[in-house]
Structure formats: structure tokens, C-alpha cells
Design a protein around this motif. Structure first.
Motif, PDB file in Angstrom:
ATOM      1  N   VAL A  41       0.841  -1.202   0.000  1.00 41.54           N
ATOM      2  CA  VAL A  41       0.000   0.000   0.000  1.00 41.54           C
ATOM      3  C   VAL A  41       0.873   1.248   0.000  1.00 41.54           C
ATOM      4  O   VAL A  41       0.629   2.194  -0.761  1.00 41.54           O
ATOM      5  CB  VAL A  41      -0.971  -0.005   1.207  1.00 41.54           C
ATOM      6  CG1 VAL A  41      -1.641   1.346   1.371  1.00 41.54           C
ATOM      7  CG2 VAL A  41      -2.005  -1.105   1.060  1.00 41.54           C
ATOM      8  N   LYS A  42       1.907   1.249   0.819  1.00 43.49           N
ATOM      9  CA  LYS A  42       2.807   2.398   0.890  1.00 43.49           C
ATOM     10  C   LYS A  42       3.495   2.635  -0.458  1.00 43.49           C
ATOM     11  O   LYS A  42       3.584   3.768  -0.930  1.00 43.49           O
ATOM     12  CB  LYS A  42       3.856   2.178   1.977  1.00 43.49           C
ATOM     13  CG  LYS A  42       4.797   3.337   2.139  1.00 43.49           C
ATOM     14  CD  LYS A  42       5.818   3.083   3.227  1.00 43.49           C
ATOM     15  CE  LYS A  42       6.789   4.253   3.291  1.00 43.49           C
ATOM     16  NZ  LYS A  42       7.897   3.998   4.171  1.00 43.49           N
ATOM     17  N   LEU A  47       3.368   6.170  -5.873  1.00 39.96           N
ATOM     18  CA  LEU A  47       3.300   6.340  -7.323  1.00 39.96           C
ATOM     19  C   LEU A  47       2.449   7.554  -7.683  1.00 39.96           C
ATOM     20  O   LEU A  47       1.539   7.923  -6.946  1.00 39.96           O
ATOM     21  CB  LEU A  47       2.699   5.095  -7.977  1.00 39.96           C
ATOM     22  CG  LEU A  47       3.486   3.798  -7.860  1.00 39.96           C
ATOM     23  CD1 LEU A  47       2.700   2.653  -8.486  1.00 39.96           C
ATOM     24  CD2 LEU A  47       4.849   3.922  -8.508  1.00 39.96           C
ATOM     25  N   ASP A  48       2.739   8.152  -8.830  1.00 39.51           N
ATOM     26  CA  ASP A  48       1.904   9.258  -9.274  1.00 39.51           C
ATOM     27  C   ASP A  48       0.642   8.703  -9.952  1.00 39.51           C
ATOM     28  O   ASP A  48       0.527   7.510 -10.224  1.00 39.51           O
ATOM     29  CB  ASP A  48       2.673  10.206 -10.198  1.00 39.51           C
ATOM     30  CG  ASP A  48       3.142   9.545 -11.481  1.00 39.51           C
ATOM     31  OD1 ASP A  48       3.034   8.315 -11.591  1.00 39.51           O
ATOM     32  OD2 ASP A  48       3.625  10.282 -12.368  1.00 39.51           O
ATOM     33  N   ASP A  49      -0.315   9.584 -10.203  1.00 41.31           N
ATOM     34  CA  ASP A  49      -1.600   9.158 -10.750  1.00 41.31           C
ATOM     35  C   ASP A  49      -1.466   8.511 -12.123  1.00 41.31           C
ATOM     36  O   ASP A  49      -2.203   7.584 -12.453  1.00 41.31           O
ATOM     37  CB  ASP A  49      -2.566  10.346 -10.818  1.00 41.31           C
ATOM     38  CG  ASP A  49      -3.014  10.797  -9.436  1.00 41.31           C
ATOM     39  OD1 ASP A  49      -3.003   9.968  -8.506  1.00 41.31           O
ATOM     40  OD2 ASP A  49      -3.385  11.980  -9.291  1.00 41.31           O
ATOM     41  N   ARG A  50      -0.525   8.970 -12.921  1.00 41.33           N
ATOM     42  CA  ARG A  50      -0.335   8.392 -14.251  1.00 41.33           C
ATOM     43  C   ARG A  50       0.141   6.936 -14.147  1.00 41.33           C
ATOM     44  O   ARG A  50      -0.349   6.067 -14.871  1.00 41.33           O
ATOM     45  CB  ARG A  50       0.666   9.217 -15.047  1.00 41.33           C
ATOM     46  CG  ARG A  50       0.846   8.690 -16.436  1.00 41.33           C
ATOM     47  CD  ARG A  50       1.733   9.571 -17.261  1.00 41.33           C
ATOM     48  NE  ARG A  50       1.865   8.994 -18.594  1.00 41.33           N
ATOM     49  CZ  ARG A  50       2.858   9.226 -19.394  1.00 41.33           C
ATOM     50  NH1 ARG A  50       3.816  10.056 -19.041  1.00 41.33           N
ATOM     51  NH2 ARG A  50       2.902   8.668 -20.575  1.00 41.33           N
ATOM     52  N   ALA A  51       1.079   6.665 -13.249  1.00 37.32           N
ATOM     53  CA  ALA A  51       1.565   5.295 -13.069  1.00 37.32           C
ATOM     54  C   ALA A  51       0.450   4.379 -12.554  1.00 37.32           C
ATOM     55  O   ALA A  51       0.330   3.236 -12.993  1.00 37.32           O
ATOM     56  CB  ALA A  51       2.753   5.272 -12.117  1.00 37.32           C
ATOM     57  N   ILE A  57      -5.642   1.163 -11.897  1.00 33.40           N
ATOM     58  CA  ILE A  57      -6.360   1.562 -10.685  1.00 33.40           C
ATOM     59  C   ILE A  57      -6.207   3.059 -10.476  1.00 33.40           C
ATOM     60  O   ILE A  57      -5.334   3.701 -11.062  1.00 33.40           O
ATOM     61  CB  ILE A  57      -5.861   0.812  -9.424  1.00 33.40           C
ATOM     62  CG1 ILE A  57      -4.391   1.113  -9.138  1.00 33.40           C
ATOM     63  CG2 ILE A  57      -6.115  -0.673  -9.545  1.00 33.40           C
ATOM     64  CD1 ILE A  57      -3.892   0.521  -7.824  1.00 33.40           C
ATOM     65  N   ASN A  58      -7.072   3.613  -9.642  1.00 33.01           N
ATOM     66  CA  ASN A  58      -6.868   5.002  -9.230  1.00 33.01           C
ATOM     67  C   ASN A  58      -6.545   5.003  -7.737  1.00 33.01           C
ATOM     68  O   ASN A  58      -6.583   3.970  -7.069  1.00 33.01           O
ATOM     69  CB  ASN A  58      -8.078   5.878  -9.589  1.00 33.01           C
ATOM     70  CG  ASN A  58      -9.350   5.412  -8.946  1.00 33.01           C
ATOM     71  OD1 ASN A  58      -9.361   5.040  -7.780  1.00 33.01           O
ATOM     72  ND2 ASN A  58     -10.440   5.425  -9.699  1.00 33.01           N
ATOM     73  N   ARG A  59      -6.209   6.149  -7.216  1.00 30.62           N
ATOM     74  CA  ARG A  59      -5.711   6.257  -5.848  1.00 30.62           C
ATOM     75  C   ARG A  59      -6.697   5.707  -4.809  1.00 30.62           C
ATOM     76  O   ARG A  59      -6.309   5.099  -3.817  1.00 30.62           O
ATOM     77  CB  ARG A  59      -5.367   7.715  -5.546  1.00 30.62           C
ATOM     78  CG  ARG A  59      -4.530   7.861  -4.317  1.00 30.62           C
ATOM     79  CD  ARG A  59      -3.735   9.142  -4.292  1.00 30.62           C
ATOM     80  NE  ARG A  59      -2.848   9.347  -5.413  1.00 30.62           N
ATOM     81  CZ  ARG A  59      -1.647   8.775  -5.559  1.00 30.62           C
ATOM     82  NH1 ARG A  59      -1.225   7.945  -4.659  1.00 30.62           N
ATOM     83  NH2 ARG A  59      -0.903   9.032  -6.610  1.00 30.62           N
TER      84      ARG A  59
END
Length: 78
Positions: A41-42, A47-51, A57-59
Motif C-alpha cells: 500500500v505504501k 506512485l503518481d496518478d499516471r503510473a 487503478i486510481n488512488r
């Protein structure tokens, strides 16, 4: 012909210590599993949103994906 049993002289009841060690092993396994998931999870949170979008998945779905509650195409890769 005479056969000799391998279990002769051994008690069929498990010793009290075997239950303790099984419980200890299960507890340690659960602890290491929990630590590994927290680490995942950490790592995903870093990771940034693009990765995250690249892996599908999203954040807001990170914990669900790590803990196996994310039911989409991604579930076969986790």
C-alpha cells in the motif's frame, strides 16, 4: 512374515506444545502477511496518478487492490 508398525509406542494424541507452535506459526505468518500488504500500500501510494492509471487503478482503489477486494481485470494480475 512379521510386520512391525512404525507407530508402536507413540501416542496418537498431539502433545500440548504442538498446538502452541502451530498457533505461533500461524500468528507469525499473519503478521508477515500484514506487514507485506502495508508495504505494498505504501509503495503504491508513492506512485503518481499516471503510473497508477497505467496499472489500471486510481488512488482510491489502492487498498482494495492490495487486500484482494478489487474485482475487475486487475484481480488476475495481483
Amino acid at each position: 512374515m512379521t510386520t512391525i508398525s512404525q507407530t508402536a509406542g507413540r501416542s496418537l494424541r498431539p502433545s500440548p506444545s504442538s498446538g502452541f507452535f502451530a498457533t505461533l506459526a500461524n500468528s507469525l505468518h499473519a503478521l508477515f502477511d500484514r506487514l507485506e500488504r502495508r508495504s505494498a500500500v505504501k509503495t503504491l501510494n508513492e506512485l503518481d496518478d499516471r503510473a497508477l492509471r497505467d496499472i489500471g487503478i486510481n488512488r482510491s482503489q489502492i487498498e482494495d487492490a492490495v487486500y484482494g477486494q478489487f474485482k475487475t481485470e486487475l484481480s488476475r494480475y495481483l
